[in-house]
Design an enzyme around this catalytic site. Structure first.
Site, PDB file in Angstrom:
ATOM      1  CD  GLU A   1      64.176  30.965  27.852  1.00  0.00           C
ATOM      2  OE1 GLU A   1      64.987  31.903  27.686  1.00  0.00           O
ATOM      3  OE2 GLU A   1      63.448  30.550  26.939  1.00  0.00           O
TER       4      GLU A   1
ATOM      5  CD  GLU B   1      71.720  38.744  34.866  1.00  0.00           C
ATOM      6  OE1 GLU B   1      72.317  37.772  35.329  1.00  0.00           O
ATOM      7  OE2 GLU B   1      70.579  38.690  34.401  1.00  0.00           O
TER       8      GLU B   1
ATOM      9  CE  LYS C   1      65.468  23.666  42.737  1.00  0.00           C
ATOM     10  NZ  LYS C   1      65.431  24.804  43.675  1.00  0.00           N
TER      11      LYS C   1
ATOM     12  CB  CYS D   1      66.056  37.464  32.611  1.00  0.00           C
ATOM     13  SG  CYS D   1      64.370  37.274  32.026  1.00  0.00           S
TER      14      CYS D   1
ATOM     15  CB  THR E   1      72.678  27.694  37.932  1.00  0.00           C
ATOM     16  OG1 THR E   1      73.090  28.562  38.977  1.00  0.00           O
ATOM     17  CG2 THR E   1      72.081  26.452  38.543  1.00  0.00           C
TER      18      THR E   1
END
Ligand code: NAD
Length: 484
Positions: free
Chosen positions: A254, A385, A181, A288, A236
Site C-alpha cells: 500500500e 505527493e 515493525k 495517503c 520504499t
C-alpha cells in the site's frame, strides 16, 4: 495576562517500551528516542533490534505457526475480540500516547484508536470457508485457503496503530503468525499494543520489533518470512519488492498517492467547502488518500476558492494535546523539511499563495494551512505527493480535460468526484485510474470494503474478503473415488 490553554490528555501509560518476542518483553542495548513533534522533546526511548533479535522473532513466529495454524476460526475470532477489548480498556491512554508521538488532535486520534477496535472485531467475523468448485459424481474439487506462515508487517508513521491492525487482524485470522515493525518515527503505540497482546495470544503469534529502516530491509530479505504486508512510500515499496524476490515472498504493497478531487459546476461551493477542506487537510494531509490536487470547474472556481479560504482561516493548528487544536504538526523533521522545500519552490516559481506559505519558525514541526491558486500542472506542488498541508487548486474547462489531468500521474490510489448529478459523477468516477473513487464524500473505509492502489500506488488489497485472501495460499484438492 497569559491564558493557559486546556489540555485533554492523560498521563503517558508506559515509560519503558520494550519489544515483544516469543511472548516476552525484550530490551536492547541500543535505543533511540521517539520525539513529540509538537514540542520536539523526547518522549521515551525505544529499543533498536539487532539481527539476532529479528532472527529470534522469526524463529518464534515459525514455531508458533505450527500450533496457531491448527486453531479454529472461533478461537482466532475470540483472540481478536480480546485484542480489541485491550485497546478499549486503555482507550484514553492510547489516545494520549498516539497524539504525543504522532501529533494528531483528539478527533483524529479517536478515529484511529476507535477504528483499530472496530477493525479487530469486524475482521474477526470474516472467514474463507472451503469452496466446492466441482462435484459431478466423478471429480470433487475443493479450493481451500491455507495460511502462508510468518507475515512481516511494516508500517508508516501517519496512522501507526490503525495500519498495524489492518495487517494483524487478517494475518492472525487466516492462521498466520507475525513479526511486526512500526516506523522508527512512531513506534510507541505499536510496542505497547504488542506488549498488551501477549496476555491474550500464545507466545510467538505476534512479535513486535522496533528499529530503523535497516530492520525493515532485514525483514524483507529474511528467508523465514513468507509474506510482507507493507504500507509506506512508493520508493520504499520498490525496494521491498526487490529484496522480497530472494524467497519469492508474497506481497501486499500500500504505497503513495497524489489523489485528485474533481468538482463539477453544479455544486454549491459554500455547502461543500468544509468537506473539501477536510478531504485535503485531515491529519495535516499526512494521509495517503488526502486530496492532493483539487480540480474545480472554472464557472465556480472563484466561489470555491473563496469558501475554502474562509473556512481554512477558522481552523486551529496547534499541539494536538490542546482541546482547541484541529490540526497538529507534521510528524517529523524530515517531512517538515520536505514540505518546507516544496513551499519555497512555489514561492520561487511565483505561484499565488492564497493562504499560509511560510513555515513557522517556532517550536514544533508546524506548517500553516497553505492554498495555492491554479499553479501549472508541472509545478512540484502539483506533480509531487506533498504529504503535508499544501493544496494546489486547479481550474478546468471541461470534464474530459479534468479526467485527463487527474489521470496524468504515476499514482492511482484514490480520487473523489463532487456533483449533484450522481449519474454524471459516476461517469467521471469510472474513467478515473484509481483504486477507490468517492462520490460527494471522502475517506470512508470499512473492514468489508476493498482498498488498494492502481499503478504505482501499490499492489494487492487490504480489507474485505479479498484482503483476507491475500494472507492465504490457495490450495486445490481434487478427489476421485477408486472403484470397489
Ligand atoms: P517509508 O516508505 O519511508 O517507510 C515506511 C516503513 O518502511 C517504515 O516502517 C520504514 O522504517 C520502513 N522502511 C524504510 N526503508 C525500508 C526498506 N528498505 N525495506 C523495508 N522497510 C523499510 O514511508 P513513510 O514516510 O513512513 O510513510 C509515508 C508514505 O506512506 C507516503 O508515501 C504515503 O502515501 C504512504 N502511505 C500509504 C498508505 C496506503 O494505504 N496506500 C497509507 C499510509 C501511508
Amino acid at each position: 495576562m497569559k491564558v493557559e490553554k486546556a489540555i485533554w490528555g492523560t498521563e503517558i501509560p508506559v515509560r519503558e517500551f520494550a519489544m515483544s518476542i516469543n511472548g516476552r518483553r525484550i530490551a536492547s542495548e541500543h535505543t533511540d528516542f521517539a520525539i513529540n513533534p509538537a514540542t520536539e522533546q523526547p518522549i521515551a526511548p525505544f529499543p533498536l533490534a539487532s539481527r539476532q533479535h529479528l532472527d529470534l522473532a522469526v524463529e518464534s513466529a515459525n514455531a508458533a505457526f505450527e500450533v496457531w495454524r491448527e486453531t479454529g476460526i472461533a478461537e482466532r475470532r475470540s483472540a481478536l475480540e480480546k485484542l480489541a477489548d485491550l485497546i478499549e480498556q486503555n482507550y484514553e491512554a492510547f489516545l494520549t500516547l498516539l497524539t504525543t508521538e504522532q501529533g494528531k488532535p483528539r478527533a483524529g486520534a479517536e478515529w484511529e484508536i476507535g477504528g483499530s477496535i472496530h477493525w479487530l472485531r469486524e475482521i474477526g467475523k470474516q472467514s474463507l470457508p472451503d469452496e466446492v468448485v466441482r462435484d459431478d459424481g466423478e471429480n470433487r474439487v475443493v479450493t481451500r485457503y491455507t495460511p502462508i506462515g510468518v507475515i512481516g508487517g511494516i508500517t508508516p508513521w501517519n496512522f501507526p496503530l490503525l495500519l498495524a491492525v489492518w495487517k494483524i487482524a487478517p494475518a492472525l485470522m487466516a492462521g498466520n503468525t507475525m513479526v511486526l515493525k512500526p516506523s522508527p518515527y512512531t513506534p510507541l503505540c505499536t510496542l505497547w499494543f504488542g506488549e498488551l497482546a501477549q496476555s491474550v495470544l500464545p507466545p510467538g503469534v505476534l512479535n513486535v520489533v522496533s528499529g530503523g529502516n535497516e530492520l525493515g530491509q532485514w525483514m524483507t530479505e529474511h528467508p523465514g518470512i513468507g509474506k510482507i504486508a507493507f504500507t509506506g512510500s512508493t520508493a520504499t515499496g520498490k525496494r521491498v519488492m526487490q529484496s522480497a524476490a530472494s524467497n519469492l515472498k508474497r506481497l501486499t504493497l500500500e504505497l503513495g498517492g497524489n489523489d485528485p478531487a474533481i468538482v463539477l459546476p453544479d455544486v454549491d461551493p459554500e455547502a461543500i467547502a468544509q468537506d473539501l477542506f477536510w478531504a485535503s487537510f485531515q491529519n495535516s494531509s499526512q494521509f495517503c488518500v488526502a486530496t492532493k490536487r483539487l480540480y474545480v470547474h472554472e464557472e465556480i472556481y472563484d466561489h470555491v476558492v473563496a469558501a475554502l479560504v474562509d473556512y481554512a482561516k477558522t481552523v486551529q493548528v496547534d499541539n494536538g494535546l490542546l482541546v482547541e487544536s484541529q490540526l497538529g504538526p507534521l510528524q517529523n523533521r524530515m517531512q517538515y523539511e520536505k514540505v518546507s522545500d516544496l513551499l519555497q519552490d512555489s514561492v520561487a516559481q511565483g505561484h499565488r499563495i492564497l493562504l499560509g506559505g511560510a513555515p513557522s519558525d517556532s517550536v514544533g514541526y508546524f506548517i500553516p494551512i497553505t492554498l495555492i491558486d491554479n499553479p501549472p500542472d508541472d509545478s512540484r506542488c502539483v506533480a509531487e505527493e506533498a504529504f503535508g498541508p499544501v493544496l494546489p487548486i486547479l481550474k478546468f474547462k471541461d470534464v474530459d480535460e479534468a479526467i485527463r489531468r487527474a489521470n496524468s500521474t504515476e499514482y492511482g490510489l484514490a480520487a473523489s468526484v463532487w456533483s449533484k448529478d450522481i449519474e454524471k459523477a459516476q461517469a467521471v468516477a469510472r474513467r478515473l485510474e484509481s483504486g477507490t473513487v468517492w462520490i460527494n464524500q471522502i475517506h470512508v473505509f470499512g473492514p468489508d470494503i476493498a482498498f488498494g492502489g492502481h499503478k504505482q500506488s501499490g499492489m494487492g488489497i487490504e480489507n474485505s474478503l479479498h484482503g483476507l485472501s491475500e494472507y492465504c495460499n490457495m490450495q486445490t484438492i481434487m478427489e476421485r473415488a477408486l472403484p470397489n
